[in-house]
Design an enzyme around this catalytic site. Sequence first.
Site, PDB file in Angstrom:
ATOM      1  N   SER A  92       0.853  -1.347  -0.030  1.00 39.28           N
ATOM      2  CA  SER A  92       0.036  -0.132  -0.068  1.00 39.28           C
ATOM      3  C   SER A  92       0.938   1.298  -0.130  1.00 39.28           C
ATOM      4  O   SER A  92       1.688   1.598  -0.916  1.00 39.28           O
ATOM      5  CB  SER A  92      -1.057  -0.001   1.259  1.00 39.28           C
ATOM      6  N   ASP A 210     -10.169  -6.462  -1.167  1.00 37.04           N
ATOM      7  CA  ASP A 210      -9.455  -5.471  -0.942  1.00 37.04           C
ATOM      8  C   ASP A 210     -10.207  -4.188  -1.318  1.00 37.04           C
ATOM      9  O   ASP A 210     -10.430  -3.958  -2.493  1.00 37.04           O
ATOM     10  CB  ASP A 210      -8.010  -5.047  -1.621  1.00 37.04           C
ATOM     11  N   HIS A 238      -7.142  -5.937   2.462  1.00 36.18           N
ATOM     12  CA  HIS A 238      -5.996  -4.897   2.157  1.00 36.18           C
ATOM     13  C   HIS A 238      -4.702  -5.614   2.936  1.00 36.18           C
ATOM     14  O   HIS A 238      -3.784  -5.120   2.320  1.00 36.18           O
ATOM     15  CB  HIS A 238      -6.400  -3.369   2.539  1.00 36.18           C
TER      16      HIS A 238
HETATM   17  C1  MLT Z   1      -2.376   2.251   2.930  1.00 34.95           C
HETATM   18  O1  MLT Z   1      -2.936   1.152   3.345  1.00 34.95           O
HETATM   19  O2  MLT Z   1      -1.039   2.427   3.021  1.00 34.95           O
HETATM   20  C2  MLT Z   1      -3.218   3.398   2.592  1.00 34.95           C
HETATM   21  O3  MLT Z   1      -4.436   3.469   3.035  1.00 34.95           O
HETATM   22  C3  MLT Z   1      -2.986   3.426   1.170  1.00 34.95           C
HETATM   23  C4  MLT Z   1      -3.745   4.837   0.752  1.00 34.95           C
HETATM   24  O4  MLT Z   1      -4.529   5.381   1.580  1.00 34.95           O
HETATM   25  O5  MLT Z   1      -3.704   5.157  -0.382  1.00 34.95           O
END
Ligand code: MLT
Length: 270
Positions: A92, A210, A238
């Site tokens: 992410s 996700d 996620h």
């Molecule tokens: C993450 O999980 O690092 C963030 O939620 C990514 C994002 O918000 O784009």
Amino acid sequence: MEYERAGSMLRHDVQGDGEPVLFVHGFPLSRELWAGVVPRLGPGWRAIAPDLRGHGESDVGPVTSMQTYAADLAALLDHLGESRPVVLVGLSMGGYVALELVRRQAERVRALVLANTRASRDSDEQADARRETARRVRAEGSGFVADDMARRLFHPEAPAELRTRWREIMAGTPPEGVAAALEAMAARPDSFDTLRAFDRPVLIVAGEADAITPVADAEAMQRAARNATLEVIEGAGHLTPVEQPERFAAVLRGFLGSLPATQPGGRDRS
Ligand code: MLT
């Protein structure tokens, strides 16, 4: 372990001996993200897992952009005497940081693993919303972001303990660390050209459920990359390395095992 950069102490774990694999966690998480994966890597790998600036046990310090995080990673590799190109694994926001490191120092990256991430930049509306959230976090603290993320991070059937544990980690991320990360994400550039230009192996990992970076984002990266495979992990949202650590580790081991051998100087033998 820790090292100092630009006045901040930055913490990391190093486990195993062998060729370097650098793990970069997402927002607003910590290096604990990789705790179920690193011990399953098997012999022959040196796993390096930092807490990004302002996350986990690392000091907040000044962060203004993805560049700061990427420069911290390069400095960590220097600190560890690691001149060989690394396998770079980012989840992410960790993927955004990984792509920033590739953009700036592709020669340091032997192969790339992009998990639950995307190569596109934010739309103007998304970036504005992040900046607004950053303002709120500075005023109210990290708790409401942790609540929101805890609802969206996992597969609908994930165990309640996982949500509780990760909510606690996210709520413990200092407000300035959360706010700075939000601003850095809002300002990040599109990385599709970086991905198109990268000519080494790429593994893309997605979670089937996700809600933050859907499988379509992973498919778009696979189409753009020159040399990429895509694995969609069932039973995961996620946080694939936390929700399905054995499966994540198996996919990663398969990828690591498929990489061309490196010469002592660090260049691929081909
Ligand atoms: C993450 O999980 O690092 C963030 O939620 C990514 C994002 O918000 O784009």
